[in-house]
Design a protein around this motif. Structure first.
Motif, PDB file in Angstrom:
ATOM      1  N   GLN A 277       0.833  -1.152   0.041  1.00 33.17           N
ATOM      2  CA  GLN A 277       0.032   0.030   0.097  1.00 33.17           C
ATOM      3  C   GLN A 277       0.767   1.311   0.165  1.00 33.17           C
ATOM      4  OE1 GLN A 277      -0.011  -2.062   2.835  1.00 33.17           O
ATOM      5  NE2 GLN A 277      -1.734  -3.509   2.324  1.00 33.17           N
ATOM      6  N   PRO A 278       0.420   2.407  -0.474  1.00 29.87           N
ATOM      7  CA  PRO A 278       1.086   3.558  -0.487  1.00 29.87           C
ATOM      8  C   PRO A 278       1.362   4.153   0.891  1.00 29.87           C
ATOM      9  CG  PRO A 278      -1.177   3.941  -0.811  1.00 29.87           C
ATOM     10  CD  PRO A 278      -1.036   2.688  -1.126  1.00 29.87           C
ATOM     11  N   VAL A 279       2.628   4.591   1.164  1.00 34.23           N
ATOM     12  CA  VAL A 279       2.963   5.248   2.370  1.00 34.23           C
ATOM     13  C   VAL A 279       3.520   6.704   2.185  1.00 34.23           C
ATOM     14  CG1 VAL A 279       4.738   5.151   4.314  1.00 34.23           C
ATOM     15  CG2 VAL A 279       4.019   2.983   2.856  1.00 34.23           C
ATOM     16  N   TRP A 280       2.840   7.597   2.981  1.00 37.59           N
ATOM     17  CA  TRP A 280       3.061   9.105   2.867  1.00 37.59           C
ATOM     18  C   TRP A 280       3.822   9.320   4.376  1.00 37.59           C
ATOM     19  CZ3 TRP A 280      -1.584  12.053   0.386  1.00 37.59           C
ATOM     20  CH2 TRP A 280      -1.567  11.745  -1.077  1.00 37.59           C
ATOM     21  N   LEU A 313      -4.519  11.349   2.589  1.00 37.18           N
ATOM     22  CA  LEU A 313      -4.430  10.054   1.914  1.00 37.18           C
ATOM     23  C   LEU A 313      -5.445   9.239   1.923  1.00 37.18           C
ATOM     24  CD1 LEU A 313      -2.556   7.958   0.474  1.00 37.18           C
ATOM     25  CD2 LEU A 313      -1.644   7.385   2.472  1.00 37.18           C
ATOM     26  N   SER A 314      -6.175   9.263   2.959  1.00 34.67           N
ATOM     27  CA  SER A 314      -7.470   8.322   3.093  1.00 34.67           C
ATOM     28  C   SER A 314      -8.414   9.014   2.019  1.00 34.67           C
ATOM     29  CB  SER A 314      -8.099   8.492   4.374  1.00 34.67           C
ATOM     30  OG  SER A 314      -9.300   7.625   4.779  1.00 34.67           O
ATOM     31  N   ASP A 323      -4.318   4.021  -7.406  1.00 35.23           N
ATOM     32  CA  ASP A 323      -3.516   4.267  -8.444  1.00 35.23           C
ATOM     33  C   ASP A 323      -2.275   5.246  -8.100  1.00 35.23           C
ATOM     34  OD1 ASP A 323      -2.978   6.504 -11.129  1.00 35.23           O
ATOM     35  OD2 ASP A 323      -3.063   4.487 -11.680  1.00 35.23           O
ATOM     36  N   VAL A 324      -1.087   5.069  -8.260  1.00 32.33           N
ATOM     37  CA  VAL A 324      -0.146   5.750  -7.842  1.00 32.33           C
ATOM     38  C   VAL A 324       0.042   7.041  -8.617  1.00 32.33           C
ATOM     39  CG1 VAL A 324       2.523   5.864  -7.843  1.00 32.33           C
ATOM     40  CG2 VAL A 324       1.542   3.618  -7.411  1.00 32.33           C
ATOM     41  N   GLU A 328      -0.424  10.599  -6.714  1.00 29.88           N
ATOM     42  CA  GLU A 328       0.486  11.743  -6.543  1.00 29.88           C
ATOM     43  C   GLU A 328       0.234  13.001  -7.088  1.00 29.88           C
ATOM     44  OE1 GLU A 328       4.476  13.279  -6.652  1.00 29.88           O
ATOM     45  OE2 GLU A 328       3.339  11.769  -5.443  1.00 29.88           O
ATOM     46  N   GLY A 329      -1.058  13.023  -7.879  1.00 24.85           N
ATOM     47  CA  GLY A 329      -1.805  14.183  -8.318  1.00 24.85           C
ATOM     48  C   GLY A 329      -2.290  14.921  -7.199  1.00 24.85           C
TER      49      GLY A 329
END
Length: 347
Positions: A277-280, A313-314, A323-324, A328-329
């Motif tokens: 999963q994405p990590v910010w 992020l949520s 979608d990465v 990022e957008g």
């Protein structure tokens, strides 16, 4: 009706949406710390402010909650109430009464989701309504005045407390008990009334993401994607990350609250690098944030607090999916805010 009230009436109606919080709190013992939050209705709050007598207001109780317990069920109701007000031609601006504990999160949520149509001003209080030092009446009067003054301006969301107006993308609670508890993380307050120049880059328009890419069904979602906040600290271990990753269902994203300027314990980094999963990343330090150097495996959310970064992020996952490039957008939209980015994220 006074001349000031007549002038205010010509600006249109301000709709005041109540959600509870300390501003609606009542103490039955006379001690400020011994109170029950979310006890008074928004109508009672307005009636207790002499400065608002005769001002054209509409009151609506959205929910009654201590803001430490604020979450998607209440946010969904608030978003719907805000949209209804923004679409009402009679309404010139919106004021939201709220608790202080999660005020910076609700402000961010409204900023990224609501359309930039009319001013939306949140306000709160650090003392209950029964306190001898009650700050709610003055804060509420300020919020209404700002909403009236900025009527017709396609701006975003702001927070009015202690005589100052802070943009939603920068506001944060900076003191746990002081009556003057909020600041802008390094930005100056906004003017209570529009200056001669319309530029005002430091109060950016709201993003309107509910109006884009068919995101309106978000209002019918039962929950937001689960994004836990993992805090880096000395002697940190990977156990918590591993336990959450093994949970069914697993988190849909991660927010890493970093030490310093984006650093984190090696054990946490190793564990999070294994997650699909994405990590910010955000900084747990009060000011400065994390200046993003470019493309990173764990992107940073600039000056946002960990709580705000987790929520961003949520919401991004809820609207755009995993979608990465889409995610990022969202991040780049934040980091490209004119004025705010230049001031809070210097080269």
């Amino acid at each position: 009706m006074s001349a000031a009230q007549a002038a205010a009436g010509s600006a249109g109606v301000v709709r005041v949406l109540g959600t509870g919080g300390t501003i609606a709190g009542v103490s039955h013992t006379g001690r400020d710390r011994d109170y029950q939050a979310a006890s008074l209705s928004v109508e009672a709050l307005v009636a207790a402010v002499p400065a608002l007598a005769g001002v054209p207001l509409q009151c609506h109780q959205v929910c009654q909650v201590d803001s430490k317990d604020m979450g998607w069920p209440q946010w969904r109701l608030l978003l719907a109430a805000c949209l209804e007000a923004l679409n009402d031609p009679v309404v010139a601006g919106v004021v939201v009464t709220h608790g202080t504990d999660t005020l910076e999160e609700t402000a961010l949520l409204l900023q990224v989701l609501l359309p930039p149509v009319k001013p939306v001003v949140l306000t709160a209080a650090m003392r209950p309504a029964t306190s001898a030092e009650a700050d709610g009446p003055a804060n509420l009067a300020l919020a209404v005045r700002c909403a009236q003054a900025w009527a017709g301006q396609a701006r975003g969301v702001a927070v009015a407390v202690q005589g100052r107006l802070w943009p939603a993308l920068a506001v944060r609670k900076a003191h746990s008990w002081a009556i003057d508890a909020f600041d802008g993380g390094g930005v100056c307050p906004l003017p209570a009334e529009p200056p001669a120049s319309p530029a005002l880059a430091l109060w950016p328009p709201s993003w309107g993401r509910l109006e884009q890419a068919g995101a309106q069904p978000l209002l019918h979602a039962e929950t937001l994607p689960w994004v836990p906040c993992i805090v880096s600290h000395a002697d940190a271990q990977a156990t918590l990350v591993q336990a959450l990753a093994a949970h069914v269902p697993a988190p849909q994203g991660w927010l890493l609250a970093c030490t310093g300027h984006g650093t984190a314990h090696a054990h946490l980094l190793a564990a999070l690098q294994q997650q699909p999963q994405p990590v910010w990343r955000a900084s747990r330090v009060a000011r400065g944030g994390i200046a993003p150097p470019g493309h990173e495996a764990m992107p940073a959310v600039g000056w946002l607090t960990p709580a705000q970064g987790r929520l961003l992020l949520s919401v991004a996952l809820a609207v755009s999916g995993p979608d990465v490039q889409a995610l990022e957008g969202w991040r780049q939209r934040l980091l490209a805010e004119p004025g705010l980015a230049d001031l809070l994220m210097p080269d």
